[in-house]
Design an enzyme around this catalytic site. Structure first.
Site, PDB file in Angstrom:
ATOM      1  N   ARG A 188      -8.569  -0.390   4.836  1.00  7.79           N
ATOM      2  CA  ARG A 188      -7.621   0.558   4.245  1.00  7.79           C
ATOM      3  C   ARG A 188      -6.303  -0.113   3.889  1.00  7.79           C
ATOM      4  O   ARG A 188      -5.571   0.381   3.041  1.00  7.79           O
ATOM      5  CB  ARG A 188      -7.315   1.698   5.230  1.00  7.79           C
ATOM      6  CG  ARG A 188      -8.458   2.674   5.432  1.00  7.79           C
ATOM      7  CD  ARG A 188      -7.992   3.816   6.323  1.00  7.79           C
ATOM      8  NE  ARG A 188      -6.700   4.289   5.876  1.00  7.79           N
ATOM      9  CZ  ARG A 188      -5.754   4.776   6.673  1.00  7.79           C
ATOM     10  NH1 ARG A 188      -5.947   4.888   7.964  1.00  7.79           N
ATOM     11  NH2 ARG A 188      -4.603   5.180   6.187  1.00  7.79           N
ATOM     12  N   CYS A 244      -4.924  13.351  13.116  1.00  9.02           N
ATOM     13  CA  CYS A 244      -5.346  11.990  12.822  1.00  9.02           C
ATOM     14  C   CYS A 244      -5.155  11.162  14.078  1.00  9.02           C
ATOM     15  O   CYS A 244      -4.538  11.607  15.038  1.00  9.02           O
ATOM     16  CB  CYS A 244      -4.573  11.443  11.630  1.00  9.02           C
ATOM     17  SG  CYS A 244      -3.365  10.219  11.959  1.00  9.02           S
ATOM     18  N   ASP A 289       4.670   0.929  11.993  1.00  7.32           N
ATOM     19  CA  ASP A 289       3.434   0.262  11.561  1.00  7.32           C
ATOM     20  C   ASP A 289       3.289  -1.147  12.138  1.00  7.32           C
ATOM     21  O   ASP A 289       2.212  -1.733  12.073  1.00  7.32           O
ATOM     22  CB  ASP A 289       3.382   0.185  10.032  1.00  7.32           C
ATOM     23  CG  ASP A 289       2.922   1.506   9.430  1.00  7.32           C
ATOM     24  OD1 ASP A 289       2.493   2.386  10.185  1.00  7.32           O
ATOM     25  OD2 ASP A 289       2.994   1.651   8.198  1.00  7.32           O
ATOM     26  N   ARG A 323       0.891  14.626  13.078  1.00  4.08           N
ATOM     27  CA  ARG A 323       1.315  14.372  11.706  1.00  4.08           C
ATOM     28  C   ARG A 323       1.360  15.637  10.841  1.00  4.08           C
ATOM     29  O   ARG A 323       0.631  15.774   9.866  1.00  4.08           O
ATOM     30  CB  ARG A 323       0.427  13.302  11.063  1.00  4.08           C
ATOM     31  CG  ARG A 323       0.418  12.009  11.838  1.00  4.08           C
ATOM     32  CD  ARG A 323      -0.298  10.907  11.136  1.00  4.08           C
ATOM     33  NE  ARG A 323       0.596  10.139  10.298  1.00  4.08           N
ATOM     34  CZ  ARG A 323       0.228   9.032   9.655  1.00  4.08           C
ATOM     35  NH1 ARG A 323      -0.995   8.602   9.738  1.00  4.08           N
ATOM     36  NH2 ARG A 323       1.081   8.365   8.925  1.00  4.08           N
ATOM     37  N   LYS A 347       0.836  -1.211   0.000  1.00  3.91           N
ATOM     38  CA  LYS A 347       0.000   0.000   0.000  1.00  3.91           C
ATOM     39  C   LYS A 347       0.870   1.261   0.000  1.00  3.91           C
ATOM     40  O   LYS A 347       0.658   2.171  -0.796  1.00  3.91           O
ATOM     41  CB  LYS A 347      -0.893  -0.005   1.248  1.00  3.91           C
ATOM     42  CG  LYS A 347      -1.566   1.324   1.518  1.00  3.91           C
ATOM     43  CD  LYS A 347      -2.503   1.250   2.689  1.00  3.91           C
ATOM     44  CE  LYS A 347      -1.917   1.622   4.034  1.00  3.91           C
ATOM     45  NZ  LYS A 347      -1.627   3.047   4.205  1.00  3.91           N
ATOM     46  N   ASN A 348       1.844   1.296   0.893  1.00  2.57           N
ATOM     47  CA  ASN A 348       2.599   2.538   1.074  1.00  2.57           C
ATOM     48  C   ASN A 348       3.583   2.833  -0.052  1.00  2.57           C
ATOM     49  O   ASN A 348       4.151   3.919  -0.110  1.00  2.57           O
ATOM     50  CB  ASN A 348       3.333   2.529   2.426  1.00  2.57           C
ATOM     51  CG  ASN A 348       2.355   2.719   3.572  1.00  2.57           C
ATOM     52  OD1 ASN A 348       1.207   3.119   3.360  1.00  2.57           O
ATOM     53  ND2 ASN A 348       2.786   2.410   4.786  1.00  2.57           N
TER      54      ASN A 348
HETATM   55  C1  UD1 Z   1       5.176   7.149   8.788  1.00  2.00           C
HETATM   56  C2  UD1 Z   1       6.284   6.142   8.925  1.00  2.00           C
HETATM   57  C3  UD1 Z   1       6.100   5.137   7.815  1.00  2.00           C
HETATM   58  C4  UD1 Z   1       4.707   4.549   7.932  1.00  2.00           C
HETATM   59  C5  UD1 Z   1       3.629   5.642   7.931  1.00  2.00           C
HETATM   60  C6  UD1 Z   1       2.226   5.130   8.183  1.00  2.00           C
HETATM   61  C7  UD1 Z   1       8.586   6.524   9.696  1.00  2.00           C
HETATM   62  C8  UD1 Z   1       9.789   7.368   9.600  1.00  2.00           C
HETATM   63  N1  UD1 Z   1       7.562   6.838   8.879  1.00  2.00           N
HETATM   64  O1  UD1 Z   1       5.280   7.750   7.510  1.00  2.00           O
HETATM   65  O2  UD1 Z   1       7.084   4.142   7.906  1.00  2.00           O
HETATM   66  O3  UD1 Z   1       4.460   3.663   6.891  1.00  2.00           O
HETATM   67  O4  UD1 Z   1       3.930   6.557   8.944  1.00  2.00           O
HETATM   68  O5  UD1 Z   1       2.028   4.805   9.503  1.00  2.00           O
HETATM   69  O6  UD1 Z   1       8.536   5.576  10.462  1.00  2.00           O
HETATM   70  N2  UD1 Z   1       6.859  14.995  10.559  1.00  2.00           N
HETATM   71  C9  UD1 Z   1       6.927  16.351  10.784  1.00  2.00           C
HETATM   72  N3  UD1 Z   1       6.722  17.203   9.728  1.00  2.00           N
HETATM   73  C10 UD1 Z   1       6.461  16.762   8.460  1.00  2.00           C
HETATM   74  C11 UD1 Z   1       6.392  15.370   8.235  1.00  2.00           C
HETATM   75  C12 UD1 Z   1       6.599  14.523   9.303  1.00  2.00           C
HETATM   76  O7  UD1 Z   1       7.157  16.786  11.904  1.00  2.00           O
HETATM   77  O8  UD1 Z   1       6.289  17.595   7.544  1.00  2.00           O
HETATM   78  C13 UD1 Z   1       7.081  14.054  11.683  1.00  2.00           C
HETATM   79  C14 UD1 Z   1       5.861  13.181  11.965  1.00  2.00           C
HETATM   80  O9  UD1 Z   1       4.945  13.803  12.845  1.00  2.00           O
HETATM   81  C15 UD1 Z   1       6.497  11.947  12.548  1.00  2.00           C
HETATM   82  C16 UD1 Z   1       7.817  11.822  11.787  1.00  2.00           C
HETATM   83  O10 UD1 Z   1       8.104  13.145  11.300  1.00  2.00           O
HETATM   84  O11 UD1 Z   1       6.792  12.138  13.917  1.00  2.00           O
HETATM   85  C17 UD1 Z   1       7.782  10.839  10.632  1.00  2.00           C
HETATM   86  O12 UD1 Z   1       6.751  11.217   9.762  1.00  2.00           O
HETATM   87  P1  UD1 Z   1       6.625  10.682   8.273  1.00  2.00           P
HETATM   88  O13 UD1 Z   1       7.671   9.670   7.995  1.00  2.00           O
HETATM   89  O14 UD1 Z   1       6.476  11.812   7.342  1.00  2.00           O
HETATM   90  O15 UD1 Z   1       5.226  10.005   8.342  1.00  2.00           O
HETATM   91  P2  UD1 Z   1       4.623   9.178   7.243  1.00  2.00           P
HETATM   92  O16 UD1 Z   1       5.087   9.549   5.894  1.00  2.00           O
HETATM   93  O17 UD1 Z   1       3.180   9.172   7.519  1.00  2.00           O
END
Ligand code: UD1
Length: 421
Positions: free
Chosen positions: A398, A118, A306, A123, A22-23
């Site tokens: 999902r 969320c 995850d 996030r 999915k991701n």
């Molecule tokens: C994250 C997971 C990913 C997982 C997905 C769904 C990590 C590094 N990433 O990806 O493996 O598949 O969730 O659960 O494990 N953040 C900020 N500002 C931003 C973007 C992110 O502060 O603009 C912070 C987030 O709050 C979080 C961290 O950075 O604490 C990692 O976020 P990110 O990797 O972007 O999240 P996802 O892409 O959703």
């Protein structure tokens, strides 16, 4: 609304064919907007998030055909326009923010609703926005929308303040058609990022350093539409191995890349399970000596956030003390209250959960709060004696393709019942 009824206490045994990731599929579907032609994607899982993403790109002008029987998605992205991405589409799925990269690259503008909060924490998307500003974009926030405008993206150096899968993906998609060289530092090394990068390279992009902390991209004038096969879903694979382990069964997951789940396999071995791997499979078997362990979620190649909730369901069944530290998201323990209802002994302090495992889990009516929390409840229910009813199972729709079918195939007694509360 549908519910799951699971009669637990049965050892799972057999093979499970793992679906496409999915991701990886989500950004690759969005990435197809970068080429004005017909992209064919194989091994696309039929999931709610995928259907939402397909709707999203249709909203931007793409024509699609999803052959769900064969998991083939074709996308014609000849005419793409910046059709303001509505909150209704974004709120269900954070990956919607990925359209910024392709829209800026192709239309020089993108209007995307801010994802908002969320279930698993704030996030934010500030890193995505800072990165696009560095590549020559003006960004304003108006009425809940990010409005991004550029006179043409220009390559630059951007050091990400924090490892973010989403920001790495989004900025790569912007940079492939930007003028000159972009260097991204402190990048996410997740296999999903690498899969997206390989897709873009097949389309004609110039990218080096995928799977490392430093990714270099030299912009090209145009990309061509291609055919591409999505990589296997490492989180789905890990979830089923954990289900096998929690029921003390023996499960083999096939059509996977074992290196993608190395951190999980190491943890399973540390608990005492016997783990075997081959070219494209991994299996676990129970032994007599199982014990608790310490796990910390970190960016790849560390233990994935995850699999944190599913792993905690297993921890609850393993004798002794286990500790889970969640470093990625601040509010990702919503499954704990439900696991308590099934007899698990877990205490939480900040980002740390202590699990006193080994007491038998009991069936109970429980409720999913998000996708992976849902997987944890299913695993606990499979291990528990008696019939567990799980509500709000749309969360699992999902991210787990044909879940009932796959689990029944290895001996689980699981039914999806329509009309529950
Ligand atoms: C994250 C997971 C990913 C997982 C997905 C769904 C990590 C590094 N990433 O990806 O493996 O598949 O969730 O659960 O494990 N953040 C900020 N500002 C931003 C973007 C992110 O502060 O603009 C912070 C987030 O709050 C979080 C961290 O950075 O604490 C990692 O976020 P990110 O990797 O972007 O999240 P996802 O892409 O959703």
């Amino acid at each position: 609304m549908d519910i799951y009824k699971i009669n637990g206490g049965k050892k799972l045994s057999g093979e499970i064919h793992i679906s496409g990731a999915k991701n990886a599929a989500l950004p690759i579907i969005v990435g197809s907007l970068l080429a004005d032609g017909i992209t064919t994607l194989q091994n696309v899982p039929d999931l709610m998030d995928i259907r939402t993403t397909v709707k999203l790109i249709e909203h931007l002008g793409a024509e699609t055909n999803f052959d769900t029987e064969n998991n083939v998605l074709t996308i014609n992205a000849k005419t793409i326009t910046n059709g303001e991405v509505p909150y209704d589409l974004v709120k269900t799925m954070r990956a919607s923010i990925y359209v910024m990269g392709p829209l800026l690259a192709r239309c020089q503008e993108a209007d995307v609703s801010l994802p908002g909060g969320c279930a698993i924490g704030a996030r934010p998307v500030d890193i995505h926005l800072q990165g696009f500003e560095k590549l020559g974009t003006e960004i304003s926030l108006e009425h809940g929308y990010v409005k991004a405008r550029t006179k043409g993206l220009k390559g630059d150096l951007f050091v990400m303040p924090k490892v973010s899968v989403g920001a790495t993906i989004n900025l790569i998609m912007g940079a492939v058609l930007a003028e000159g060289e972009t260097i991204l530092e402190n990048c996410a090394m997740e296999p999903d990022v690498v899969d997206l990068g390989n897709f873009l390279i097949k389309m004609g992009a110039t990218i080096s350093g995928l799977g490392t902390e430093r990714i270099a991209i030299t912009g090209v004038k145009a990309l061509k539409a291609v055919e591409y096969t999505i990589m296997p879903d490492r989180i789905e694979a890990g979830s089923y191995l954990l289900a096998g382990a929690a029921t003390r069964g023996s499960v083999k997951v096939t059509h996977i890349v074992p290196e993608h789940i190395e951190a999980l396999l190491d943890s399973l071995e540390e608990i005492g399970f016997s783990v075997e791997t081959g070219k494209d499979w991994a299996s676990i078997q129970t032994t007599d000596t199982l014990k608790g362990l310490l796990v910390e979620t970190t960016p790849h190649p560390g233990f994935p956030t995850d699999l944190q909730a599913p792993m905690m369901a297993l921890m609850a069944t393993v004798p002794g003390i286990s500790v889970m530290i969640e470093h990625i998201f601040e509010n990702r323990f919503t499954h704990v209250a439900e696991l308590h209802r099934m007899g698990a002994e877990i205490t939480i302090e900040g980002k740390c959960a202590v699990v006193k495992g080994g007491a038998p889990l009991m069936s109970a009516p429980v409720m999913m709060s998000d996708l992976r929390a849902g997987a944890a409840l299913i695993i606990a229910a499979l291990a528990a004696e008696g019939e567990t009813e799980i509500r709000r199972i749309y969360h699992c729709d999902r991210g787990y393709e044909k879940l009932c079918h796959k689990l029944s195939g290895v001996g689980a007694d699981i039914r999806r019942v329509t009309g529950g509360m």
